[in-house]
Design a protein around this motif. Structure first.
Motif, PDB file in Angstrom:
ATOM      1  N   UNK A 178     -12.348   1.986   1.536  1.00 48.99           N
ATOM      2  CA  UNK A 178     -12.937   1.962   0.208  1.00 48.99           C
ATOM      3  C   UNK A 178     -11.954   1.827  -0.934  1.00 48.99           C
ATOM      4  N   UNK A 179     -10.668   1.725  -0.636  1.00 51.15           N
ATOM      5  CA  UNK A 179      -9.658   1.647  -1.686  1.00 51.15           C
ATOM      6  C   UNK A 179      -9.279   0.198  -1.982  1.00 51.15           C
ATOM      7  N   UNK A 180      -8.631   0.022  -3.137  1.00 50.57           N
ATOM      8  CA  UNK A 180      -8.086  -1.276  -3.529  1.00 50.57           C
ATOM      9  C   UNK A 180      -6.635  -1.325  -3.052  1.00 50.57           C
ATOM     10  N   UNK A 181      -6.361  -2.224  -2.106  1.00 55.02           N
ATOM     11  CA  UNK A 181      -5.055  -2.253  -1.456  1.00 55.02           C
ATOM     12  C   UNK A 181      -4.420  -3.628  -1.632  1.00 55.02           C
ATOM     13  N   UNK A 182      -3.153  -3.633  -2.041  1.00 54.76           N
ATOM     14  CA  UNK A 182      -2.363  -4.857  -2.134  1.00 54.76           C
ATOM     15  C   UNK A 182      -1.367  -4.856  -0.976  1.00 54.76           C
ATOM     16  N   UNK A 183      -1.430  -5.871  -0.144  1.00 45.51           N
ATOM     17  CA  UNK A 183      -0.480  -6.049   0.959  1.00 45.51           C
ATOM     18  C   UNK A 183       0.475  -7.169   0.573  1.00 45.51           C
ATOM     19  N   UNK A 184       1.772  -6.875   0.590  1.00 44.25           N
ATOM     20  CA  UNK A 184       2.784  -7.837   0.172  1.00 44.25           C
ATOM     21  C   UNK A 184       3.560  -8.309   1.390  1.00 44.25           C
ATOM     22  N   UNK A 185       3.542  -9.627   1.646  1.00 43.80           N
ATOM     23  CA  UNK A 185       4.343 -10.160   2.737  1.00 43.80           C
ATOM     24  C   UNK A 185       3.619 -11.218   3.529  1.00 43.80           C
ATOM     25  N   UNK A 186       4.282 -12.365   3.730  1.00 45.69           N
ATOM     26  CA  UNK A 186       3.668 -13.491   4.409  1.00 45.69           C
ATOM     27  C   UNK A 186       4.146 -13.700   5.825  1.00 45.69           C
ATOM     28  N   UNK A 197      -6.901  -4.461   7.430  1.00 44.16           N
ATOM     29  CA  UNK A 197      -7.530  -3.853   6.258  1.00 44.16           C
ATOM     30  C   UNK A 197      -8.664  -4.686   5.661  1.00 44.16           C
ATOM     31  N   UNK A 198      -8.845  -5.898   6.165  1.00 42.86           N
ATOM     32  CA  UNK A 198      -9.737  -6.856   5.505  1.00 42.86           C
ATOM     33  C   UNK A 198     -11.202  -6.428   5.475  1.00 42.86           C
ATOM     34  N   UNK A 199     -11.610  -5.533   6.360  1.00 48.41           N
ATOM     35  CA  UNK A 199     -13.024  -5.221   6.496  1.00 48.41           C
ATOM     36  C   UNK A 199     -13.458  -3.963   5.735  1.00 48.41           C
ATOM     37  N   UNK A 200     -12.543  -3.039   5.536  1.00 51.53           N
ATOM     38  CA  UNK A 200     -12.921  -1.735   4.985  1.00 51.53           C
ATOM     39  C   UNK A 200     -12.280  -1.417   3.640  1.00 51.53           C
ATOM     40  N   UNK A 201     -11.565  -2.380   3.059  1.00 52.33           N
ATOM     41  CA  UNK A 201     -10.916  -2.144   1.775  1.00 52.33           C
ATOM     42  C   UNK A 201     -11.174  -3.331   0.847  1.00 52.33           C
ATOM     43  N   UNK A 202     -10.871  -3.121  -0.414  1.00 48.65           N
ATOM     44  CA  UNK A 202     -10.833  -4.226  -1.372  1.00 48.65           C
ATOM     45  C   UNK A 202      -9.404  -4.776  -1.315  1.00 48.65           C
ATOM     46  N   UNK A 289      -5.039  -1.405  -8.343  1.00 49.99           N
ATOM     47  CA  UNK A 289      -4.674  -1.067  -6.965  1.00 49.99           C
ATOM     48  C   UNK A 289      -4.526   0.436  -6.813  1.00 49.99           C
ATOM     49  N   UNK A 290      -5.002   0.920  -5.680  1.00 47.29           N
ATOM     50  CA  UNK A 290      -4.785   2.315  -5.302  1.00 47.29           C
ATOM     51  C   UNK A 290      -3.561   2.460  -4.418  1.00 47.29           C
ATOM     52  N   UNK A 291      -3.179   1.356  -3.741  1.00 43.82           N
ATOM     53  CA  UNK A 291      -2.037   1.405  -2.830  1.00 43.82           C
ATOM     54  C   UNK A 291      -1.410   0.020  -2.724  1.00 43.82           C
ATOM     55  N   UNK A 292      -0.112   0.011  -2.539  1.00 39.12           N
ATOM     56  CA  UNK A 292       0.642  -1.215  -2.259  1.00 39.12           C
ATOM     57  C   UNK A 292       1.388  -0.994  -0.951  1.00 39.12           C
ATOM     58  N   UNK A 293       1.194  -1.907  -0.013  1.00 38.01           N
ATOM     59  CA  UNK A 293       1.900  -1.834   1.275  1.00 38.01           C
ATOM     60  C   UNK A 293       2.898  -2.976   1.320  1.00 38.01           C
ATOM     61  N   UNK A 294       4.176  -2.630   1.385  1.00 37.15           N
ATOM     62  CA  UNK A 294       5.253  -3.616   1.362  1.00 37.15           C
ATOM     63  C   UNK A 294       5.593  -4.029   2.798  1.00 37.15           C
ATOM     64  N   UNK A 295       5.136  -5.201   3.189  1.00 40.95           N
ATOM     65  CA  UNK A 295       5.484  -5.766   4.511  1.00 40.95           C
ATOM     66  C   UNK A 295       6.600  -6.780   4.279  1.00 40.95           C
TER      67      UNK A 295
END
Length: 366
Positions: A178-186, A197-202, A289-295
């Motif tokens: 339910x959170x807004x999540x930014x995933x960084x990394x290609x 995360x694609x199914x349960x987050x924004x 964003x509620x969270x940023x995940x640095x990949x």
């Protein structure tokens, strides 16, 4: 051998201990090196900072799977068994395999022992640890990169009020439901975690350049073949094929393929800064964003080798094969193509570990 006792899983040593070779790191690379040294009759120890077997695999996120079937993900001498119901084994299966491998070949792993520094000492190498010192005629560094996550210097990172994690900290999507999540990394980690995360987050997936998916029929076996072909071409003076990077950046493992085909993996370009509540692009567009995940990758974990003063460009230690150019008694395994084609993979570490062990044995016996 000097007296030692075990307390809380650590070795407490009263003085220097001696062996022919010290391997620093008890993950896949260290175990592969130990296998070959054992076959060559070389005396060695493996010093592992982790309290249990399995290397970095025991710290991976819950949904992580190998890129290759079990048959093409094996260390030397011991095929990985298939995992029931899984075409591509998961991380837990790999941990079990590495644990069995270590026990099967009775590899002398001491844990948890943290190596503090490797020093030159009167024609030998002295390995200082939190459990005493070892003196050896040669050393193999096999610490990998998981323990040194890289975070880019993006403006405003210190002002963001939400959670910031690296790949090493991520476990499962339930933590972000339910959170807004930014995933960084290609790369592969970014794509797999974004798919998770694609199914349960924004979800907002951000990449430095448009993501490049490899063809769906390409897996780890094919990537290893491509890396090997590139090595042969370079050795024979032929044109550089470009290796794996010429094909793409992301292996379309089933979860990634599923999310991609469902239209859930649409990447945005890299933002220019973070602010208190989200990220901002160059045109002023904002995303909360509620969270940023640095990949955003890793750097080789080589701090224990600092006393040898061997670092070259980009933090790498220049090598000839696996041997450090500035210290002939030191070999490096599993840090990427600069220490052997695909050497950071289970199947890829086999050849460079054999070469390193063979060269060390030859020097010791000559």
């Amino acid at each position: 051998m000097l007296p030692a006792e075990r307390q809380r899983g650590a070795y407490l040593v009263t003085g220097d201990r001696h062996t022919e070779v010290v391997i620093v790191g008890g993950g896949q690379s260290g175990l592969a090196a130990g296998y070959h040294l054992r076959r060559l009759g070389v005396d060695f120890v493996i010093l592992d900072a982790q309290p249990t077997p399995g290397g970095a695999w025991q710290h991976a996120w819950d949904s992580l799977h190998l890129f290759s079937p079990a048959a093409y993900s094996s260390l030397p001498g011991r095929p990985m068994p298939m995992q029931a119901g899984q075409a591509y084994p998961d991380a837990r299966h790999v941990v079990g395999y590495l644990t069995d491998y270590e026990r099967r070949y009775e590899l002398p792993v001491h844990r948890p022992v943290r190596v503090l520094g490797v020093h030159r000492d009167d024609g030998r190498l002295r390995v200082e640890t939190d459990a005493g010192s070892w003196r050896a005629q040669a050393a193999i560094s096999a610490t990998g990169a998981w323990w040194r996550p890289f975070l880019p210097a993006v403006p405003g990172r210190e002002h963001f009020r939400g959670r910031q994690l690296h790949t090493v900290d991520y476990r499962n999507p339930a933590d972000f439901a339910g959170q807004r999540v930014v995933v960084v990394g290609g790369g592969n980690s970014g794509a797999q975690i974004a798919a998770d995360l694609a199914y349960d987050t924004d979800l907002t997936w951000v990449t430095q350049r448009p993501p490049r998916f490899l063809p769906d029929d390409i897996d780890g076996r094919a990537l290893f073949d491509v890396a090997t072909a590139r090595r042969r071409a370079l050795e024979e003076g032929r044109t550089d094929t470009g290796g794996v990077t010429s094909l793409g950046d992301i292996v379309a493992v089933p979860p990634v393929r599923k999310a991609r085909d469902a239209g859930l993996l649409k990447a945005s370009p890299m933002f220019v800064r973070l602010e208190r509540d989200g990220v901002v692009w160059a045109d002023g567009t904002r995303a909360p964003a509620d969270a940023v995940i640095w990949c955003t990758g890793f750097r080789p974990a080589l701090a224990h080798l600092a006393p040898l003063n061997l670092r070259g460009p980009r933090g790498h230690i220049p090598t000839d094969g696996t041997r450090a150019r500035g210290e002939r008694r030191l070999h490096l395994l599993g840090y990427g193509d600069w220490t052997g084609p695909a050497s950071a993979t289970l199947i890829g570490v086999g050849r460079p570990s054999r070469d390193a062990a063979g060269e060390i044995a030859h020097v010791l016996r000559s």
